[in-house]
Design an enzyme around this catalytic site. Structure first.
Site: not given
Ligand code: GLA
Ligand code: ZN
Length: 673
Positions: A115, A149-150, A155, A157, A160, A307, A355, A357-358
């Site tokens: 959150c 990351n991303e 949220c 809650c 929030c 990425e 992941e 199979y990524h």
């Molecule tokens: C995102 C994430 C990564 C990974 C890739 C897989 O971009 O940032 O950690 O999970 O997707 O495609």
């Molecule tokens: Zn929240």
């Protein structure tokens, strides 16, 4: 330059050595060197590993990885690891867990699950950034910070809700103002106390898929959640800056990701980075547009391709391999549009969890004798060869397309007139027309200075924010050409209708009045019938979706509807305004019409294509000092012939090229002039 320690296009990606035992590490390094990899993103998901409990921090594993790589000439893009909280934290401090759209309190699991208004999350993530800053501030290996990351997701809650009310108080000051702005007398929603306001989700105002009974609160909640996550980023950012004022900081974005207003985010980042995952059927123009959008977040500054997959994803329904040459082609496409790095997810395929199979540079077989590794190695060598020649080179565009997240939210939340209206698709239609002609485009926010552009296109500018109509008028008055479409100028920045006739504040500039808007199932077409030939536009074209019923108030009528009770009334108009022109396209036009419209207007403004190429062969340019690099990229599955007028050097091979030149399927040339 992102960091002058590594003065070339960085090559590498996410690396998770902590998922492997020692045995693999030296092999990894050997193969990275073989592939020309010089940067590894470390520590993306290691929070639980580095902080086994509330009071213990242990970075010895991370030290080892950073040092081992550095001793082998590989730098680190150092992540702060805060995109997935440790299990102990969720157990001990449940406020870190989100409440979802359906009002369900989440348990531990997944990622991107904290959150943003949790005091626990804010405290511990900031502290982690502080610890990392302290520990690695003088480490020569670290090139850049990669915060979390991303970021994404919302949220709902109690924390929030509380912060939302605080945020609203700051925005509106009084409840009277808020009630008025949200038009709460509708359906008896008048608020008398701030704590009567609850987050809009499936338990309150919203249904699945951006359905809302109250756009005012729903729009504000999106802005608030985007801001909340941005606050989390800023906490870490500031903690890091304290230790390393000169190290750049980024977080990896996701292109047209719907939930965050990335123009706001871009301002807080030293360099924008993003993760590009087109599928096998994603139009290449869509990928190009997304790169341009990411470049636009910082007004044209180069960005990082943080990425991409070397081969396939794991999260699509059908995870197609990138065909031979395509990884290389798409890497250069990113560079052509402004990327100064080419990075992958992931350097080595994991053995377990979702992941495994990524795609990765190092596949499960564990050696370098694979198609993917060979292709990776080729790009690695080429990037070494290109050295610093392209770094910081800029894309020079005379055409801008306006994109705005709040406008998108308001369109998506709108109840009526059509569920099929897709803002991004409509923007893409105009982008694709320019892309086909190899005319560079800047994707810009509503804050961007327009004076540097000859043409500004704002498809479906439904929301006109305060001051924007004046800005557009000023731009056109001074000679600019402005193009907008149906369903524009309807509301202000609070999604309240601008009264006095559509297109509201744009009415004066466009010289029209839209009396009604018809919506039909997209399979039902009307026609755009040209009154006269206009540039390359002639005859008739299809249109669908929405149909503005227009009266000219001074604008020249360029085309009329071909059917329905509004047959013979204006559908396309052009209004002379000061030195410039404002063009209105009153319906969702077929691609053929948009192509010719754009082409006519570019011709009128003397904007030339960079090159004329066969369809499917893209030409994009970056310039630096007195040099221009034209990237010629064959997206087709077969060889093509391109005509190169001026003798140029292919920077990838140092060969001189001119005249009719063959370019192989998925081939790339970088012509230096
Ligand atoms: C995102 C994430 C990564 C990974 C890739 C897989 O971009 O940032 O950690 O999970 O997707 O495609
Ligand atoms: Zn929240």
């Amino acid at each position: 330059m992102i960091n002058s320690k590594l003065p070339k296009i960085w090559y590498g990606g996410d690396y998770n050595p902590e998922q492997w035992d020692k045995g693999a590490w030296d092999e990894d390094v050997r193969m990275f060197k073989l592939a020309g990899i010089d940067v590894a993103t470390l520590n993306v998901f290691s929070w639980a590993l580095n902080q086994p409990d509330e009071d213990t921090y242990d970075f010895t594993g991370l030290d080892d990885h950073i040092n081992r790589l550095y001793e082998n000439g590989i730098y680190t893009c150092l992540a702060t690891s805060t995109a997935a909280h440790p299990a102990w934290m969720a157990k001990k401090y449940p406020d870190v867990l989100r409440v979802d759209f359906h009002g369900r309190k989440r348990s531990f699991g997944g990622r991107h699950n904290s959150c943003p208004n949790s005091p626990t999350y804010r405290k511990f993530s900031e502290k982690m950034a502080d610890k990392l800053g302290e520990r690695y501030k003088d480490h020569p290996a670290v090139l850049i910070w990669h915060v979390s990351n991303e970021y994404g997701g919302y949220c709902y809650c109690e924390n929030c809700a509380k912060n939302f009310r605080r945020w609203l108080k700051q925005k509106y000051v009084t409840l009277e103002k808020l009630n008025d702005t949200w038009n709460t007398r509708f359906w008896g929603h008048t608020f008398y106390e701030w704590d009567e306001i609850v987050p809009p989700n499936a338990l309150s105002e919203e249904g699945e898929g951006n359905v809302s009974a109250f756009q005012g609160i729903s729009l504000d909640y999106r802005i608030f959640q985007s801001d909340s996550l941005l606050d989390c980023y800023k906490l870490e950012h500031d903690a890091l800056k304290k230790h390393t004022p000169n190290l750049p900081i980024t977080t990896n974005l996701m292109g047209f990701y719907p939930e965050l207003d990335y123009f706001k985010w871009g301002k807080e980042m030293d360099v924008v980075s993003w993760d590009s995952y087109p599928g096998i059927d994603t139009p290449v123009s869509q990928t190009a547009m997304t790169h341009d959008l990411m470049r636009g977040l910082k007004s044209g500054q180069p960005f990082m391709l943080m990425e991409q997959t070397p081969s396939q994803q794991n999260w699509q329904p059908y995870n197609s391999l990138k065909r031979p040459g395509v990884m290389r082609l798409w890497s250069y496409q990113a560079v052509a549009h402004g990327a100064d790095t080419v990075m992958f997810f992931q350097l080595r395929r994991s053995v377990g969890a979702c992941e495994k199979y990524h795609g990765a540079v190092i596949e499960h077989v564990g050696h370098e004798h694979t198609r993917v590794f060979n292709e990776t190695g080729q790009v690695g060598k080429e990037l070494q060869h290109l050295s610093d020649s392209l770094l910081d080179a800029r894309v020079d565009a005379k055409v801008a397309i306006v994109y705005d997240w709040e406008n998108r939210w308001a369109i998506e939340l709108s109840s009526g007139p059509s569920v099929s209206l897709d803002y991004v698709n409509e923007v893409h239609k105009y982008y694709a027309a320019l892309y086909e002609k190899n005319i560079p485009v800047d994707m810009v926010s509503v804050e961007e200075d327009l004076s540097k552009y000859d043409i500004v296109i704002a498809p479906v500018l439904y929301m006109v924010k305060q001051g924007y109509a004046e800005k557009l008028e000023e731009y056109v008055k001074n000679g600019g050409t402005f193009i907008t479409t149906y369903f524009s100028g309807i509301v202000n920045e609070h999604d309240k209708v601008t009264l006095g006739g559509y297109p509201g504040e744009l009415r004066n500039l466009l010289g029209i009045w839209v009396e009604e808007i018809d919506a039909l199932d997209p399979s039902r077409k009307n026609q755009i019938v040209m009154k006269d030939k206009w540039g390359s536009l002639q005859g008739q074209y299809d249109c669908n979706l929405l149909f503005d019923i227009i009266h000219s108030e001074g604008a020249e009528v360029i085309a009329e509807y071909g059917s329905e009770f509004y047959k013979g009334t204006p559908v396309v108009t052009s209004n002379k305004f000061g030195e410039g022109n404002a063009v209105y396209v009153g319906s969702s036009a077929e691609q053929g019409f948009v192509n010719e419209l754009v082409s006519t207007i570019c011709e009128d403004k003397s904007i030339q294509p960079l090159m004329t190429t066969p369809s499917g062969v893209e030409a994009t340019a970056r310039s630096k000092d007195d040099k221009t690099f034209v990237f010629v990229m064959n997206h087709n599955d077969q060889e093509e012939i391109v005509d190169i007028n001026e003798v140029s050097t292919n920077a990838l091979t140092n060969e001189k090229v001119s005249g009719s030149v063959k370019i192989e399927a998925h081939g790339v040339m970088i012509l230096e002039k």
